[in-house]
Design a protein around this motif. Structure first.
Motif, mmCIF file in Angstrom:
data_model
loop_
_atom_site.group_PDB
_atom_site.id
_atom_site.type_symbol
_atom_site.label_atom_id
_atom_site.label_comp_id
_atom_site.label_asym_id
_atom_site.label_seq_id
_atom_site.Cartn_x
_atom_site.Cartn_y
_atom_site.Cartn_z
ATOM 1 N N VAL A 1 -5.222 11.765 7.469
ATOM 2 C CA VAL A 1 -6.546 12.127 7.984
ATOM 3 C C VAL A 1 -6.464 13.141 9.123
ATOM 4 O O VAL A 1 -7.483 13.527 9.684
ATOM 5 N N GLY A 2 -5.279 13.550 9.492
ATOM 6 C CA GLY A 2 -5.105 14.522 10.564
ATOM 7 C C GLY A 2 -3.669 14.989 10.622
ATOM 8 O O GLY A 2 -2.863 14.726 9.713
ATOM 9 N N THR A 3 -3.285 15.648 11.721
ATOM 10 C CA THR A 3 -1.940 16.198 11.853
ATOM 11 C C THR A 3 -1.186 15.632 13.048
ATOM 12 O O THR A 3 0.005 15.890 13.223
ATOM 13 N N SER A 4 -1.869 14.874 13.894
ATOM 14 C CA SER A 4 -1.239 14.372 15.122
ATOM 15 C C SER A 4 -0.254 13.246 14.815
ATOM 16 O O SER A 4 -0.536 12.345 14.024
ATOM 17 N N HIS A 5 0.903 13.304 15.532
ATOM 18 C CA HIS A 5 1.902 12.240 15.415
ATOM 19 C C HIS A 5 2.331 11.776 16.808
ATOM 20 O O HIS A 5 3.414 11.236 17.004
ATOM 21 N N ALA A 6 1.444 12.003 17.787
ATOM 22 C CA ALA A 6 1.793 11.651 19.169
ATOM 23 C C ALA A 6 1.816 10.151 19.386
ATOM 24 O O ALA A 6 2.450 9.655 20.325
ATOM 25 N N SER B 1 0.857 -1.205 0.000
ATOM 26 C CA SER B 1 0.000 0.000 0.000
ATOM 27 C C SER B 1 0.883 1.242 0.000
ATOM 28 O O SER B 1 2.075 1.191 0.362
ATOM 29 N N THR B 2 0.279 2.363 -0.434
ATOM 30 C CA THR B 2 1.020 3.629 -0.492
ATOM 31 C C THR B 2 0.404 4.606 0.493
ATOM 32 O O THR B 2 -0.820 4.789 0.509
ATOM 33 N N LEU B 3 1.232 5.255 1.290
ATOM 34 C CA LEU B 3 0.770 6.242 2.259
ATOM 35 C C LEU B 3 1.051 7.647 1.737
ATOM 36 O O LEU B 3 2.088 7.910 1.123
ATOM 37 N N TYR B 4 0.072 8.524 2.000
ATOM 38 C CA TYR B 4 0.201 9.939 1.632
ATOM 39 C C TYR B 4 0.095 10.755 2.916
ATOM 40 O O TYR B 4 -0.987 11.209 3.288
ATOM 41 N N PRO B 5 1.210 10.918 3.634
ATOM 42 C CA PRO B 5 1.170 11.593 4.941
ATOM 43 C C PRO B 5 0.849 13.071 4.813
ATOM 44 O O PRO B 5 1.081 13.691 3.773
ATOM 45 N N THR B 6 0.266 13.623 5.880
ATOM 46 C CA THR B 6 -0.039 15.050 5.910
ATOM 47 C C THR B 6 1.260 15.843 5.851
ATOM 48 O O THR B 6 2.131 15.704 6.713
ATOM 49 N N GLY B 7 1.409 16.664 4.838
ATOM 50 C CA GLY B 7 2.581 17.523 4.727
ATOM 51 C C GLY B 7 3.853 16.832 4.333
ATOM 52 O O GLY B 7 4.938 17.427 4.385
ATOM 53 N N GLY B 8 3.782 15.558 3.949
ATOM 54 C CA GLY B 8 4.999 14.841 3.558
ATOM 55 C C GLY B 8 4.839 14.180 2.212
ATOM 56 O O GLY B 8 3.810 14.268 1.549
ATOM 57 N N MET C 1 2.504 -1.601 8.630
ATOM 58 C CA MET C 1 2.762 -0.450 9.495
ATOM 59 C C MET C 1 1.489 -0.076 10.232
ATOM 60 O O MET C 1 0.414 0.040 9.638
ATOM 61 N N ILE C 2 1.605 0.059 11.568
ATOM 62 C CA ILE C 2 0.495 0.577 12.364
ATOM 63 C C ILE C 2 0.611 2.095 12.344
ATOM 64 O O ILE C 2 1.677 2.643 12.674
ATOM 65 N N CYS C 3 -0.479 2.795 11.995
ATOM 66 C CA CYS C 3 -0.361 4.195 11.582
ATOM 67 C C CYS C 3 -0.912 5.199 12.598
ATOM 68 O O CYS C 3 -1.908 4.940 13.300
ATOM 69 N N ALA C 4 -0.264 6.373 12.600
ATOM 70 C CA ALA C 4 -0.786 7.563 13.258
ATOM 71 C C ALA C 4 -1.639 8.316 12.249
ATOM 72 O O ALA C 4 -1.570 8.067 11.034
ATOM 73 N N GLU C 5 -2.442 9.301 12.719
ATOM 74 C CA GLU C 5 -3.385 9.966 11.805
ATOM 75 C C GLU C 5 -2.687 10.783 10.742
ATOM 76 O O GLU C 5 -3.176 10.898 9.608
ATOM 77 N N ASP C 6 -1.531 11.388 11.069
ATOM 78 C CA ASP C 6 -0.847 12.189 10.052
ATOM 79 C C ASP C 6 -0.209 11.313 8.980
ATOM 80 O O ASP C 6 0.025 11.760 7.854
#
Length: 805
Positions: free
Chosen positions: A134-139, A100-107, A125-130
């Motif tokens: 779908v969001g900006t959080s990377h906590a 699969s291909t990921l399109y991260p927020t701002g990256g 990969m287990i994913c964060a929202e950014d």
């Protein structure tokens, strides 16, 4: 123009794929140039699923990494190395699977591959929202609260289903289709399923605390202006569903108020504008044209020098917007706005087009206004917008709807000739199919006969203004591909229709008259009632009076063609033009007890000489047969030659002449106008006049071309001289002959007439010729003599004729 397939399906049930629907629309004239995929999140979360962490242990060679096993619905758990501090067994998580291909927020996008991290295999990969956009959080990773089965696509969980978007190359004439509703109308006709307008039944006025007065100074530029106030709104971002709809058609969300106006525009095709109600000075809207060279600052911060015909939306003190084109910087909705006034109007396309071109402004609103919007959609769109504002921004409707509409735009009434429509289409599709298509497109059938459909075209159909446009509407829905074409692509692809159009008949006959030296005249249908007063009550009865006439000389509609033609003759005679041959195809009018009668007549006038004097021959005065021959040839061309000839009934206009009668109806008259009538019009010359009942002749006209083989056997002519009563006409003799011998007699002609002292008083002698023909054999003397004997017997018996031997 972009149209969302999902949005479209909210208005009309479509059981076809986007590709099939696009092909239908293209065939109906809305060319789908491309179909795009729209994903709220780039990539549509393809390959990203819901998973469950089964086990979670610390990585032996890295303190910040964990080795997990995750159930992603494939049957076998996947081992995934995760660096998030909050990962734990038992969690529902978002997993990006291998490939699969990921399109991260701002990256930048990257692809998931099988790998080894510090010596441990990782299959996803287990994913964060950014990381999935779908969001900006990377906590940390997203921990989901859901009962969805493992392996469920993440797009389903987030409600991020993809959409298909039609890119339609909208032609300038299809203003009615510049919205999702407009496209749905065409689909209704194509699929034969109803569409549903968004409901506005819940609209209600909460109070009347913020009324806004509306004054239209230029009703030509703005025939209709409506608005309503909504107070207590909170300006902010639009909800996700609204932003999704706008992004699908490539519109960037601005705020919930502006987004609503854009949403309704693209849904219903009615442009709207929202003003900050607190900035409407005097609580008054004034719609008027601008002062030339005045300056106005638009929403984009540009100072623009206005033209005299620019339509402006003003408050009590100053302009607030360029009507139908662009809002103003000082009156628009801002973050501090708490009350708004929503404008919904119908503007003149001409004014909007000139303003847009003059200032180089092209907006979604002006695009529609300059092509023509639907004045009947103004209030529906306004209510729809007010309800949506309440839904997404809160507030109360704080005024009654103000609707200034001094002269409502009426439907256009047209008539469709069914036979002509079939001819233009190229084949018969049937009147019922035509009616169904027109009705599905919103065009009402107001009446019908076997030959015609009477329809009422609503204002949103701005390109339907004539009969040919109705045929185009029918044909594009019926389908150009459904028209059968000859395999040789010759002219045979055009349908064959035996009955010609009235316009073609007019041209044929009028060209013939002109070729015989007549000049066409066009006169006023309004004339002087004094012309008829001389004829007494019989003539003045039924005159159609003009109620608002400006001159006493033009106070009624003409009842006869005679006087308007005599006016032309008088005008020319006074300018020394004395040899005249003129004609006019015009209308006459009469008031009846139950209404009015309007009919067309073809009138011909001849005065003076038919030939000018010369050294070779003297001038020849116009005679009865000069005009009668033209009329008879016209009747021949109209296939109306099977007429009876009768003496004209003496009237005020004509004292002598003949009447042509067909099936009991007078189809033409030829004769000399009464001298009293011509002298009253100051025309001293004799006027020969002919009048044809044009409406009847067109109705009964049959374009019948008959070809037959030349006869193999010779014609025979026999002559006969007979003396009859002076009042008997040649036509009466001819009719007796034709009734007596129907098979062999081909024609009867008169070649001499004598009245004088060699025959008895009150008598006259006719010399007639008879043409006989038998197409099967040569005529014998016995047969010929038998025919002539029967003719003589009937002339003697029926007319009291004396045969001269």
């Amino acid at each position: 123009m972009l149209i969302s397939f999902d949005w479209l399906k909210q208005l009309i049930h479509i059981d076809k794929t986007a590709e099939e629907t696009g092909a239908l629309l293209t065939g109906a004239g809305l060319e789908v140039e491309a179909i795009h995929n729209f994903d709220q999140v780039k990539g549509g979360l393809e390959g990203i699923v819901i998973g469950e962490v089964l086990t979670c242990e610390r990585h032996p060679d890295a303190d910040r990494l964990s080795i997990t096993t995750v159930d992603i619905g494939t049957g076998e758990p996947s081992q995934i190395v995760c660096g998030a501090p909050n990962v734990a067994a038992g969690q529902k998580v978002v997993v990006a699977t291998v490939n699969s291909t990921l399109y991260p927020t701002g990256g930048e996008a990257f692809k998931i591959k099988k790998s080894k991290i510090r010596g441990a295999a990782s299959e996803g990969m287990i994913c964060a929202e950014d990381e999935i956009g779908v969001g900006t959080s990377h906590a940390g990773i997203m921990v989901l609260d859901t009962d969805l089965p493992n392996g469920t696509p993440a797009a389903e969980y987030f409600g991020l289903g993809s959409d298909k978007v039609f890119e339609i190359g909208l032609t300038p004439n299809r203003a009615d289709a510049a919205s999702h509703l407009g496209v749905a109308r065409d689909l209704k006709a194509l699929l034969r399923v109803p569409y549903t307008l968004p409901s506005v039944e819940d609209f209600k006025v909460n109070n009347n605390s913020r009324p806004i007065e509306v004054v239209i100074e230029n009703t030509e530029a703005c025939p209709r202006y409506a608005g309503v106030t909504v107070s207590g709104v909170k300006v902010g971002p639009s909800p996700e569903w609204l932003q999704k709809r706008l992004r699908a058609i490539d519109l960037a969300p601005i705020n919930n108020i502006v987004d609503v106006t854009n949403y309704v525009l693209h849904e219903l095709g009615q442009p709207l504008h929202a003003f900050d109600a607190d900035r409407i000075k005097g609580n008054k809207i004034v719609v008027k044209t601008a002062k030339a060279d005045s300056v106005f600052v638009t929403l984009d911060g540009v100072e623009r020098k206005l033209k005299a015909n620019d339509l402006m939306i003003c408050n009590a003190g100053e302009p607030m917007a360029i009507g139908g084109v662009f809002g103003g910087q000082e009156s628009g909705v801002s973050d501090e706005t708490t009350s708004i006034f929503i404008e919904s109007a119908y503007f003149s396309p001409d004014y909007i087009r000139r303003t847009g071109m003059a200032h180089g402004l092209k907006t979604d609103a002006s695009f529609r206004f300059e092509r023509g919007t639907d004045p009947n959609m103004v209030i529906t769109a306004l209510k729809r917008a007010a309800l949506l504002v309440q839904e997404v921004a809160g507030g109360e409707i704080s005024s009654e709807i103000v609707d200034v509409y001094p002269q409502p735009v009426q439907n256009l009434e047209l008539t469709l000739d069914i036979e002509r429509a079939h001819s233009l289409i190229g084949q018969h599709i049937g009147a019922e199919r035509m009616k169904a298509i027109l009705t599905d497109l919103g065009i009402e059938i107001t009446g019908e006969t076997e030959e015609k459909l009477h329809v009422s075209v609503p204002p949103f159909k701005v390109d339907v203004t004539r009969e040919a446009d109705l045929v185009e509407e029918i044909l594009r829905i019926y389908g150009f591909n459904n028209i059968e074409v000859s395999e040789h692509m010759a002219t045979t692809y055009m349908a064959s229709f035996p009955k010609p159009y009235p316009e073609d008949i007019n041209k044929t006959i009028l060209d013939y008259i002109s070729a015989n030296g007549f000049h066409e005249i066009i006169t006023n249908s309004i004339t002087n009632s004094k012309y008829y007063a001389a004829g007494g009550e019989e003539e003045t009865a039924g005159l159609v009076k003009v109620l608002n006439y400006n001159s006493e000389d033009l106070d009624v509609l003409r009842k006869s063609m005679v006087f308007s033609g005599l006016e032309v003759l008088r005008y020319n005679i006074n300018r020394r033009q004395r040899d005249l041959k003129v004609y006019e195809l015009g209308k006459v009018y009469e008031q009846l007890e139950d209404g009015y009668k309007e009919s067309r007549k073809l009138a011909l006038y001849m005065i003076g000489n038919t030939t000018a004097e010369s050294w070779k021959q003297p001038a020849q005065k116009v005679a009865f047969y000069d005009l009668a021959s033209v009329v008879q040839n016209m009747l021949q061309k109209l296939n109306a030659a099977d007429y009876e000839v009768q003496p004209v009934e003496a009237s005020r206009y004509m004292r002598q002449g003949i009447t042509y009668v067909k099936n009991g109806t007078v189809i033409a008259q030829v004769g000399l106008l009464d001298a009293a009538v011509t002298k009253a019009m100051d025309v001293k010359e004799q006027v020969w006049y002919a009048e044809l009942n044009w409406d009847y002749l067109l109705k009964k006209y049959k374009d019948k071309l008959v070809a037959e083989e030349l006869p193999k056997f010779p014609e025979v002519r026999r002559d006969l001289s007979l003396v009859v009563d002076r009042n008997l006409t040649f036509e009466q003799l001819k009719q007796v002959a034709l009734r007596t011998e129907r098979k062999l007699l081909q024609g009867v002609n008169v070649f001499d007439v004598y009245e004088g002292d060699k025959i008895a008083a009150g008598k006259k002698a006719y010399a007639l010729s008879f043409t006989l023909l038998d197409r099967q054999q040569t005529l014998t003397d016995k047969v010929i003599d038998g025919v002539m004997n029967r003719l003589m017997q009937q002339f003697e018996k029926q007319l009291g004729a004396i045969i001269r031997k």
